[in-house]
Scaffold this active site. Structure first.
Site, PDB file in Angstrom:
ATOM      1  CG  HIS A  37     -19.236 -29.907 -89.586  1.00 14.78           C
ATOM      2  ND1 HIS A  37     -18.164 -30.078 -88.525  1.00 14.78           N
ATOM      3  CD2 HIS A  37     -20.117 -31.012 -89.247  1.00 14.78           C
ATOM      4  CE1 HIS A  37     -18.488 -31.007 -87.785  1.00 14.78           C
ATOM      5  NE2 HIS A  37     -19.534 -31.358 -87.986  1.00 14.78           N
ATOM      6  CG  ASP A  69     -27.696 -22.374 -84.179  1.00 15.44           C
ATOM      7  OD1 ASP A  69     -27.758 -21.034 -83.852  1.00 15.44           O
ATOM      8  OD2 ASP A  69     -28.708 -22.671 -85.123  1.00 15.44           O
ATOM      9  CD  GLU A  87     -30.558 -19.439 -83.844  1.00 12.01           C
ATOM     10  OE1 GLU A  87     -31.171 -20.803 -84.022  1.00 12.01           O
ATOM     11  OE2 GLU A  87     -29.740 -19.457 -83.952  1.00 12.01           O
TER      12      GLU A  87
END
Ligand SMILES: Cc1cc2nc3c(=O)[nH]c(=O)nc-3n(C[C@H](O)[C@H](O)[C@H](O)COP(=O)(O)OP(=O)(O)OC[C@H]3O[C@@H](n4cnc5c(N)ncnc54)[C@H](O)[C@@H]3O)c2cc1C
Ligand SMILES: *[C@@H]1O[C@H](CO)[C@@H](O)[C@H](O)[C@H]1NC(C)=O
Ligand SMILES: *[C@@H]1O[C@H](CO)[C@@H](O)[C@H](O)[C@H]1NC(C)=O
Ligand SMILES: *[C@@H]1O[C@H](CO)[C@@H](O)[C@H](O)[C@H]1NC(C)=O
Length: 502
Positions: free
Chosen positions: A97, A160, A271
């Site tokens: 990723h 997240d 957030e």
């Protein structure tokens, strides 16, 4: 099966030579010889040379699927002993990723850390003890969560998106809306098992090999490969009250965030994000959010404005729901958002933590996931709010780890998470996003804003020196100690094999 192009046959040959010497080296144990030879593959070179950023594609010569941490140690140790006459490098790969080829090893060996994950997660809990899980470095956070929940426990600090590996995020920092309370994921680790660039398999913690421990945490894979990690756990809540409110005024938005992260009784997750009027408010890719009050959402006229969304979550158990709801209402009453914009929903803890996955699947089904992602993530200091900062962040970000943050107590992680699908506008999307990233960075430089990149990407060593600042000396010292041949994680482009380290 398609036959590979001749290019790959050549690479395969080079690796066969390596394989021969690997086998020779391990003749003292026939088992090891067999398992190493058995664990190299060549059909998956293209995949191992790809990542989420979709910008760099540099295939390795072979892909290694270790069965145990000692397989990893044997492979790295072998390449270490080959010395400078070999150009082989090694990249541990979690799920790839990364954004800029950080998990690639051009012409070298990519180690698929997922192969180690069959080692079961073990959960250690007992009266009076801080519970923890012992997990393989290539395990996904979502799997760790599912496993720990069976014991009523869960890690405290998250990213997240949970389909990232434990070793991959611990090599960066691992940051989400819980970091203001518990620190990033690297502050919630009890012990690591690491294979250094010399091929040693070592345990490390605050007490045992502490320098290696701190080096590996946030270490961008430069000092060792994390084969196992012990992650601190807490009792898992059952439910989450998940809330979004909108702001037009940026100052109110940041002041409210800072108020919330410094308040004693506060949310479990905070957030913020910027809503550019493009994909629509409730359609943000980062989460599937189904507010209970779609009517008000529809009535709110956001035409043409840039809005700021503050996202908060309060964990609770059904038996104490009333109290949690009172606390939420009290906190919300102190915020200065646009009054008509309170969107709330209640979901299970897993649904909340895994919220990005559903959106990712949706994008994938539309072919919008496997596209270039010219992301830029910056830690930006919050200069005017140092007064109350010491308490909140001072103890949370341990400056002995390798992760680089601004020289201020409070800072924001600001992510510009672009997708650049080639379908509309061709390469123009990518060019535009990259140009915007460059403008942001050059603005920071000219305005004297001492921002630090998270998931940093530089191509020349003077930029890396500036990035690490005063820590550069420590980085070089640790590299000489733990990976003096510069074998590990070459895709970060900090050190180059064959060149002198300093
Ligand atoms: C959709 C999405 C959402 C994200 N959200 C967040 C977020 O909320 N917060 C956040 O902090 N980050 C986030 N990230 C970034 C993420 O932390 C990085 O991509 C990170 O690289 C983890 O991905 P990975 O496990 O696939 O590691 P890879 O990309 O495979 O590897 C990353 C780097 O670490 C090295 N590495 C991998 N495994 C190991 C290991 N076991 N030991 C030592 N080195 C290793 C690799 O060589 C490489 O240099 C997100 C990324 C994506 C794509
Ligand atoms: C590291 O410690 C664990 C126990 O915490 C042990 O099982 C493992 O064998 C140790 N590894 C090494 C390389 O010493
Ligand atoms: C902003 O949103 C409104 C309402 O959805 C839409 O009509 C308008 O075209 C959008 N503007 C831009 C610049 O995207
Ligand atoms: C780390 O923090 C401590 C205490 O705040 C400080 O004394 C020390 O100089 C810092 N070290 C580095 C390398 O920044």
């Amino acid at each position: 099966m398609k036959t590979p192009p001749p290019f790959f046959s050549l690479l395969k040959l080079a690796t066969a030579l390596l394989l021969g010497s690997l086998a020779m080296h391990t003749t003292d144990s026939d088992d090891v010889t067999f398992s190493l030879r058995d664990s190299l593959t060549f059909h998956d070179l293209l995949d191992a040379g790809r990542d989420f950023g979709h910008r760099y594609r540099l295939p390795p010569a072979a892909v290694f699927h270790p069965k145990s941490p000692s397989d990893v140690a044997a492979a790295v140790g072998h390449i270490f002993r080959m010395g400078r006459r070999s150009e082989l490098t090694v990249a541990a790969r979690g799920r790839g990723h990364s954004l800029h080829g950080q998990a690639q090893a051009p012409g070298g060996i990519v180690i698929q850390m997922g192969s180690l994950k069959s080692t079961l997660t073990r959960v250690h809990a007992g009266a009076g003890k801080v519970p923890y899980a012992d997990v393989a470095g290539g395990e996904l956070w979502i799997n760790l969560l599912r496993e720990t929940l069976k014991h009523g426990l869960a890690p405290r600090s998250w990213t997240d998106y949970l389909h990232l590996t434990v070793g991959g995020t611990l090599s960066n920092a691992g940051v989400s809306g819980q970091a203001f309370r518990h620190g990033p994921q690297i502050s919630n680790v009890r012990q690591l098992e690491v294979v250094t660039g010399r091929g040693e398999l070592l345990n490390c913690s605050e007490k045992e090999n502490p320098d290696l421990f701190h080096a590996a945490l946030g270490g961008l894979g430069q000092f060792g490969i994390i084969t196992r990690a012990q992650i601190v756990l807490e009792p898992a809540p059952k439910m989450v009250r998940w809330i979004r409110v909108l702001y037009e005024d940026f100052a109110a938005f940041t002041e409210d965030q800072e108020m919330l992260i410094s308040a004693e009784k506060t949310f479990d997750y905070v957030e913020g994000f910027v809503m550019v009027n493009r994909t629509g408010i409730l359609n943000n890719w980062r989460s599937s959010f189904y507010p209970q009050d779609p009517l008000r959402a529809a009535q709110f006229d956001y035409d043409g404005k840039t809005l700021f969304c503050l996202e908060m979550a309060k964990n609770f158990n059904p038996t104490a729901a009333q109290l949690a709801h009172q606390e939420v209402e009290e906190l919300l009453s102190r915020l200065r958002h646009v009054r008509s914009t309170v969107f709330q929903t209640e979901v299970t803890y897993v649904e909340f933590l895994d919220r990005v996955h559903a959106s990712a699947e949706k994008l994938r089904s539309k072919g919008l996931w496997e596209v270039p992602h010219p992301w830029l993530n910056l830690f930006v200091p919050a200069s005017r709010i140092v007064d109350f900062a010491g308490e909140v962040f001072g103890k949370i970000w341990d400056n002995r780890t390798s992760a680089v943050i601004p020289d201020e107590e409070i800072f924001y992680l600001v992510g510009f998470l672009h997708s650049a699908p080639p379908a509309d506008g061709g390469a123009g999307n990518l060019r535009r996003a990259l140009a915007q990233n460059e403008r942001i960075l050059s603005f920071c430089r000219s305005a004297g804003i001492k921002a630090k990149q998270y998931l940093p990407h530089y191509t020349i060593s003077s930029e890396w020196m500036t990035h690490f600042g005063l820590r550069w000396e420590t980085v070089v010292r640790r590299k000489m100690a733990y990976d003096p041949m510069a074998i590990l994680a070459p895709g970060q482009r900090i050190f180059q094999k064959g060149l002198s380290l300093s």
